[in-house]
Structures are given as structure tokens and as C-alpha cells.
Design a protein around this motif. Sequence first.
Motif, mmCIF file in Angstrom:
data_model
loop_
_atom_site.group_PDB
_atom_site.id
_atom_site.type_symbol
_atom_site.label_atom_id
_atom_site.label_comp_id
_atom_site.label_asym_id
_atom_site.label_seq_id
_atom_site.Cartn_x
_atom_site.Cartn_y
_atom_site.Cartn_z
ATOM 1 N N TYR A 84 0.579 -1.125 -0.070
ATOM 2 C CA TYR A 84 -0.342 0.099 -0.069
ATOM 3 C C TYR A 84 0.420 1.173 -0.226
ATOM 4 O O TYR A 84 0.720 2.374 -0.627
ATOM 5 N N LEU A 85 1.789 1.019 0.555
ATOM 6 C CA LEU A 85 2.934 1.899 0.440
ATOM 7 C C LEU A 85 3.520 2.615 -1.045
ATOM 8 O O LEU A 85 3.746 3.744 -1.682
ATOM 9 N N TYR A 86 3.375 2.058 -1.813
ATOM 10 C CA TYR A 86 4.031 1.528 -3.130
ATOM 11 C C TYR A 86 2.327 2.017 -4.015
ATOM 12 O O TYR A 86 3.285 2.919 -4.442
ATOM 13 N N VAL A 87 1.453 1.611 -3.969
ATOM 14 C CA VAL A 87 0.455 1.781 -4.639
ATOM 15 C C VAL A 87 -0.216 3.688 -3.859
ATOM 16 O O VAL A 87 -0.221 4.474 -5.584
ATOM 17 N N THR A 88 0.206 4.118 -2.821
ATOM 18 C CA THR A 88 -0.115 5.091 -2.614
ATOM 19 C C THR A 88 0.961 5.666 -2.815
ATOM 20 O O THR A 88 0.589 7.677 -2.544
ATOM 21 N N LYS A 89 2.526 6.070 -2.848
ATOM 22 C CA LYS A 89 2.931 6.801 -3.195
ATOM 23 C C LYS A 89 3.164 8.012 -3.841
ATOM 24 O O LYS A 89 3.921 9.013 -3.228
ATOM 25 N N ASP A 90 2.674 8.433 -4.234
ATOM 26 C CA ASP A 90 2.230 9.621 -5.206
ATOM 27 C C ASP A 90 1.117 10.658 -4.093
ATOM 28 O O ASP A 90 0.563 11.634 -4.948
ATOM 29 N N ARG A 91 0.269 9.854 -3.753
ATOM 30 C CA ARG A 91 -0.810 10.739 -3.042
ATOM 31 C C ARG A 91 0.145 11.915 -1.068
ATOM 32 O O ARG A 91 1.531 11.155 -0.726
ATOM 33 N N GLU A 92 -0.584 12.685 -1.341
ATOM 34 C CA GLU A 92 -0.556 13.463 0.087
ATOM 35 C C GLU A 92 -0.306 11.946 1.449
ATOM 36 O O GLU A 92 -0.902 11.576 1.644
ATOM 37 N N VAL A 141 4.088 -1.790 12.704
ATOM 38 C CA VAL A 141 4.116 -2.362 11.673
ATOM 39 C C VAL A 141 2.613 -2.157 11.382
ATOM 40 O O VAL A 141 1.981 -1.390 9.820
ATOM 41 N N LEU A 142 1.587 -2.398 12.184
ATOM 42 C CA LEU A 142 0.571 -2.088 12.020
ATOM 43 C C LEU A 142 -0.651 -1.227 11.908
ATOM 44 O O LEU A 142 -1.302 -0.658 11.168
ATOM 45 N N SER A 143 0.378 0.086 13.038
ATOM 46 C CA SER A 143 -0.500 1.221 13.282
ATOM 47 C C SER A 143 -0.423 1.732 11.832
ATOM 48 O O SER A 143 -0.420 2.461 11.216
ATOM 49 N N ASN A 144 1.242 1.611 11.202
ATOM 50 C CA ASN A 144 1.740 1.959 9.695
ATOM 51 C C ASN A 144 1.103 1.676 8.220
ATOM 52 O O ASN A 144 0.581 2.470 7.401
ATOM 53 N N TYR A 145 0.404 0.302 8.363
ATOM 54 C CA TYR A 145 -0.303 -0.234 7.777
ATOM 55 C C TYR A 145 -2.032 -0.242 7.584
ATOM 56 O O TYR A 145 -2.099 0.468 6.634
ATOM 57 N N ALA A 150 -5.190 2.824 4.374
ATOM 58 C CA ALA A 150 -6.690 4.254 4.726
ATOM 59 C C ALA A 150 -6.327 5.464 3.414
ATOM 60 O O ALA A 150 -6.883 5.502 2.903
ATOM 61 N N LEU A 151 -5.205 5.073 3.506
ATOM 62 C CA LEU A 151 -4.586 6.555 1.943
ATOM 63 C C LEU A 151 -5.295 5.104 0.683
ATOM 64 O O LEU A 151 -5.614 6.012 -0.319
ATOM 65 N N TYR A 152 -4.475 4.152 1.133
ATOM 66 C CA TYR A 152 -5.493 3.953 -0.247
ATOM 67 C C TYR A 152 -6.957 3.912 -0.129
ATOM 68 O O TYR A 152 -7.648 3.855 -1.688
ATOM 69 N N VAL A 153 -7.620 3.690 0.767
ATOM 70 C CA VAL A 153 -9.637 3.345 0.603
ATOM 71 C C VAL A 153 -9.558 4.716 0.011
ATOM 72 O O VAL A 153 -10.456 4.982 -1.100
ATOM 73 N N ASN A 154 -8.965 5.479 0.525
ATOM 74 C CA ASN A 154 -9.520 6.694 0.175
ATOM 75 C C ASN A 154 -9.439 7.181 -1.545
ATOM 76 O O ASN A 154 -10.019 7.661 -2.038
ATOM 77 N N GLN A 155 -7.767 6.760 -2.147
ATOM 78 C CA GLN A 155 -7.240 6.897 -3.299
ATOM 79 C C GLN A 155 -9.311 5.734 -4.282
ATOM 80 O O GLN A 155 -9.078 6.128 -5.089
ATOM 81 N N LEU A 156 -9.042 4.988 -3.483
ATOM 82 C CA LEU A 156 -10.054 4.109 -3.711
ATOM 83 C C LEU A 156 -11.573 4.821 -4.621
ATOM 84 O O LEU A 156 -12.241 4.569 -5.473
ATOM 85 N N GLU A 157 -11.985 5.589 -3.721
ATOM 86 C CA GLU A 157 -13.271 6.094 -3.294
ATOM 87 C C GLU A 157 -12.691 7.675 -4.112
ATOM 88 O O GLU A 157 -13.481 8.361 -3.813
ATOM 89 N N GLY A 158 -12.226 7.336 -4.329
ATOM 90 C CA GLY A 158 -11.613 9.213 -5.075
ATOM 91 C C GLY A 158 -11.722 10.527 -4.023
ATOM 92 O O GLY A 158 -12.176 11.350 -4.312
ATOM 93 N N VAL A 159 -10.821 10.189 -3.026
ATOM 94 C CA VAL A 159 -10.845 11.448 -1.561
ATOM 95 C C VAL A 159 -9.913 12.016 -1.490
ATOM 96 O O VAL A 159 -8.487 10.978 -1.712
ATOM 97 N N LYS A 160 -9.246 13.054 -2.089
ATOM 98 C CA LYS A 160 -8.094 13.822 -1.622
ATOM 99 C C LYS A 160 -7.777 13.779 -0.200
ATOM 100 O O LYS A 160 -8.713 14.499 0.467
#
Length: 169
Positions: A84-92, A141-145, A150-160
Motif C-alpha cells: 500500500y505504501l507503493y500504491v499510494t506513493k504519489d498521494r499526500e 507495523v500494524l499502525s503503519n499498515y 487508509a490512504l489506499y481506501v481514499n484513493q479507491l473512493e476518489g477522496v483526496k
Amino acid sequence: MHGNMEYLSYPFLYENSNIVDFELETDEIASYLALAMSLCEDETLKIELQRITELVYHLNPCIRKNSKLEGHEVAWLFSRYNNYLYVTKDRESLFVLPAGATLASTLHILRTKSKKLVRLLHQLSKENIKVDDSLFDFSNVLSNYFFVTALYVNQLEGVKEIPFISRVY
């Protein structure tokens, strides 16, 4: 002991140790994970959250029973975090408000609760209670995960994400 024994909801509630607080925190995290699963439409993520729920319940008795999580379990969670870190690397992602889709907001709650686990583990170790390093690793790691998920889910939902600019840092 206070009250009638047959009404007791958990046999260790009246202990003075932070072990009880740790066990209650893991139980609460598992319950919030169930809420997250109920909000999740992505089947792959839902299965992943279920596996994490099971791992959190395996974590629950580790202090009382002086046990640990397996290295492959921590490694699996870390691999999911890295995904998820990789998938969301371009997000704030540096400092953001814990907001967005309902599932993402729930994951942010889980993030903070996981940090509380780390604090409880630290307190227990300061009380000279043996805490295996795998418990610290998993909880961190759980906290980081939860954050990157959460960033990934917002990305899926189109939420910035809403950046947070601190007045202090």
C-alpha cells in the motif's frame, strides 16, 4: 472482587496489571477491524483485514502466556504495508487529517489504537514484564499498515487527503 461472580464479563478485569489493558486494547482493535470489514467492498482487502483480525487475536494472550508472533506473520503484514505504501506513493501522506471515506476514517482509528498497543507494550516492559520484540514489531507495523491502507481506501473512493500544516513543526 466487585459484584456477583456469575455476571463477570472477563476473568482478569480486576487485576492491577497493564496486561489487562493490553488484552482489552487488542479486543477493541479486533472489534474495529470487524467494523472495517463490514464497510469494505474490496473483497481482497476484506480478506486481508480478516487475517489481520485473527493475528490481533493471536497477539492478545502473548504477554500473559509469554509467547510471540511468528516471524512470517510480521513479515506478511510488513509486505502488505509495503504494497500500500507503493500504491499510494504519489498521494499526500506526510501529515494529513484522519479523514475521508468512512472505511478510511475507521482505519485511522485503528492506526491510533495500534500506537496505544505499542505504548502499553513499552509500559509492560518497564514493569519488568517480558515482552518479545515480535510484539513491538507487529504493533508498530500494524499502525503503519492502517495509515497507508487508509490512504489506499481514499484513493479507491476518489477522496483526496487533507494536508495538515502544523504551527509547531
